[in-house]
Design an enzyme around this catalytic site. Sequence first.
Site, short mmCIF file in Angstrom:
data_model
loop_
_atom_site.label_atom_id
_atom_site.label_comp_id
_atom_site.label_asym_id
_atom_site.label_seq_id
_atom_site.Cartn_x
_atom_site.Cartn_y
_atom_site.Cartn_z
N GLY A 19 30.95 48.14 12.53
CA GLY A 19 30.21 49.07 13.38
C GLY A 19 30.37 50.49 12.90
O GLY A 19 31.18 50.80 12.03
N GLY A 21 30.41 54.70 14.33
CA GLY A 21 30.53 55.62 15.44
C GLY A 21 30.18 57.03 15.01
O GLY A 21 29.68 57.26 13.90
N GLY A 22 30.44 57.97 15.89
CA GLY A 22 30.09 59.35 15.59
C GLY A 22 30.98 59.98 14.54
O GLY A 22 30.59 60.93 13.86
N ALA A 24 33.40 57.82 12.53
CA ALA A 24 34.00 56.87 11.60
C ALA A 24 33.18 55.60 11.51
O ALA A 24 32.33 55.31 12.36
CB ALA A 24 35.43 56.54 12.04
N VAL A 26 33.74 51.35 10.96
CA VAL A 26 34.78 50.33 11.15
C VAL A 26 34.44 49.10 10.30
O VAL A 26 33.32 48.58 10.36
CB VAL A 26 34.90 49.93 12.63
CG1 VAL A 26 36.02 48.92 12.82
CG2 VAL A 26 35.14 51.16 13.50
N LYS A 41 39.38 51.55 10.27
CA LYS A 41 38.51 52.66 10.68
C LYS A 41 38.61 53.75 9.61
O LYS A 41 39.66 54.35 9.40
CB LYS A 41 38.92 53.19 12.05
CG LYS A 41 37.96 54.22 12.61
CD LYS A 41 38.34 54.59 14.03
CE LYS A 41 38.02 53.50 15.00
NZ LYS A 41 36.58 53.45 15.35
N ASP A 133 37.61 60.80 24.07
CA ASP A 133 36.36 60.13 23.72
C ASP A 133 36.22 58.81 24.49
O ASP A 133 35.98 57.75 23.91
CB ASP A 133 36.31 59.87 22.20
CG ASP A 133 34.88 59.61 21.71
OD1 ASP A 133 33.92 59.92 22.46
OD2 ASP A 133 34.73 59.08 20.59
#
Length: 554
Positions: A19, A21-22, A24, A26, A41, A133
Amino acid sequence: MLNYTGRQLGNYRLLRLLGQGGFADVYLGEHVYLNTLAAIKVLRTQLVHNDLQIFLTEARTIANLTHPHIVRVLEFGVEVNTPFLVMDYAPDGTLRQRHPKGSRLSLTEVVSYVQQVAAALHYAHDRKVIHRDIKPENMLVGRDGKVLLSDFGIAVVAQSSRHQSSQPVGGTVAYMAPEQLQGKATAASDQYSLGIVVYEWLSGAWPFNGSFAEVGSQHLFATPQPLASRVPGIAPIVEQIVQMALAKEQQQRFKSVQAFAHALEQAKEQEQSTKLRSVDMPPLANQSLVSTYVKPVLPQQQYPPQIARDRSGGSGRQPVVGQPSVRSPQFAPMSAPNITPQLTPGGLPPVVVTPPVQPAKSRSHTGYVVTIVVLILMLLGVSCWSVSLLANKQLGSTNPGGITTPSQNPTGTSGGNAPQANSAPTSLPTASSGVLSKKIHLRCDSCNDPIRVDINTITIDTGNGRMLWDVTLTNISGNVQVFYLSDFTLQSLSDGTKYSGTGDILGVQNLPAGQNMEGNAIFSFVPFHGATYKLTAQVSGNGGINFNPVTITF
């Protein structure tokens, strides 16, 4: 964006992308020696020498968080100026994957998730670690179904480089607290973010929408759209709790994230209790909250009392007046002639007595005798009952007002044991309907309480099996106080049974300085006449207040 699939970071070979994210990406990684799986990550930033120490310090702090609801950090490092963290792999994904955007969750589901996340945050906050977060994407589902909070401090770590992204602060704007947008995140900021998550889960939408600047401005100045307009039928107490967690000023939110979770749990229990009483059972069917006392019933003239004989055929024993029995014996009417129990060979009367037929002359004399016996028993029964009531009334009058402090000894003896007058409540009649003027002021000796709690009257409603307490809350501080009564409980001093109060006075309150409000607390039971109960009360919100317990005799 660089793709690290197939590359090795530390002791892990990256197998595939899980996946993004903003801050990093993964990857699923496999240990090159142990063949164990982990989540890797990789942060989207490049560290220079001056930033390396900041990252290492932050990473060590995260790695030291050990809690059942926090994802473990197994390893961290830097490869060619690229920081990465190795974490436990959660194969069941995130709560965002389980509940996609737009999903609406029941209050029971929400409370279950919030309790687990709040426990993790409380643990971190005690160690001066702020998440920054909070969002469903950072809530993973473990192998045993538990919620695991991940990415502690990742936003700050990612922002530690001078080559950071254009976002001015760490976090995701849809969930950011006003002070976090101003670069001043605190533990209360995580509570605000969790409040946004709760709002989204209940309504299926964020409270604020738009561009980064628009959403940020709404967090700072706009009031969220009421949940009731999006979720018809939502309990007002739930709305108040969420709005309190989303207060613009940190001081107006709950004292801790666990207090927020506890308030939601109480709202859920109150909602379930209300549904249970209104749908699943008739009024007063909850026998654990209803008095089991049976008022004495005097014998009627047409049913003479049965006289039991002992094995030797001695004189009969009268039944104890006022003592309830499981099943009343069936008596023959007065017109029955010459009722004479037939003894068995062992000397005991048979289970069923069939009166023999006698001449009319004997029937007339026997009827007169039975009538006289019944009248005598009635007079004795009324006398015993009157004496019992008078004794109970005198017992209650020995304590004017019926109120003592825990240090007082209601019995007047030198020992410190609990009052013995109420050790057998089932022998006491329930209190009569009416209004009692108690005038009780709750005090807190160990704190400088800003909230004054006064109990004015207690209305006993035997018809509906409940008590209504008229309570006044007063803000005696110089500031606005946002709080709620987290505990309002009566406990019997005879058998230890506890009864929790409900009602509007237990909801979240927002009182300006010097103002008061009046409301009701409801107890779904009727106390015994002459029985003593201990009242405990606690206020949560802007500082907890544990009031001194008081005892009340009805």
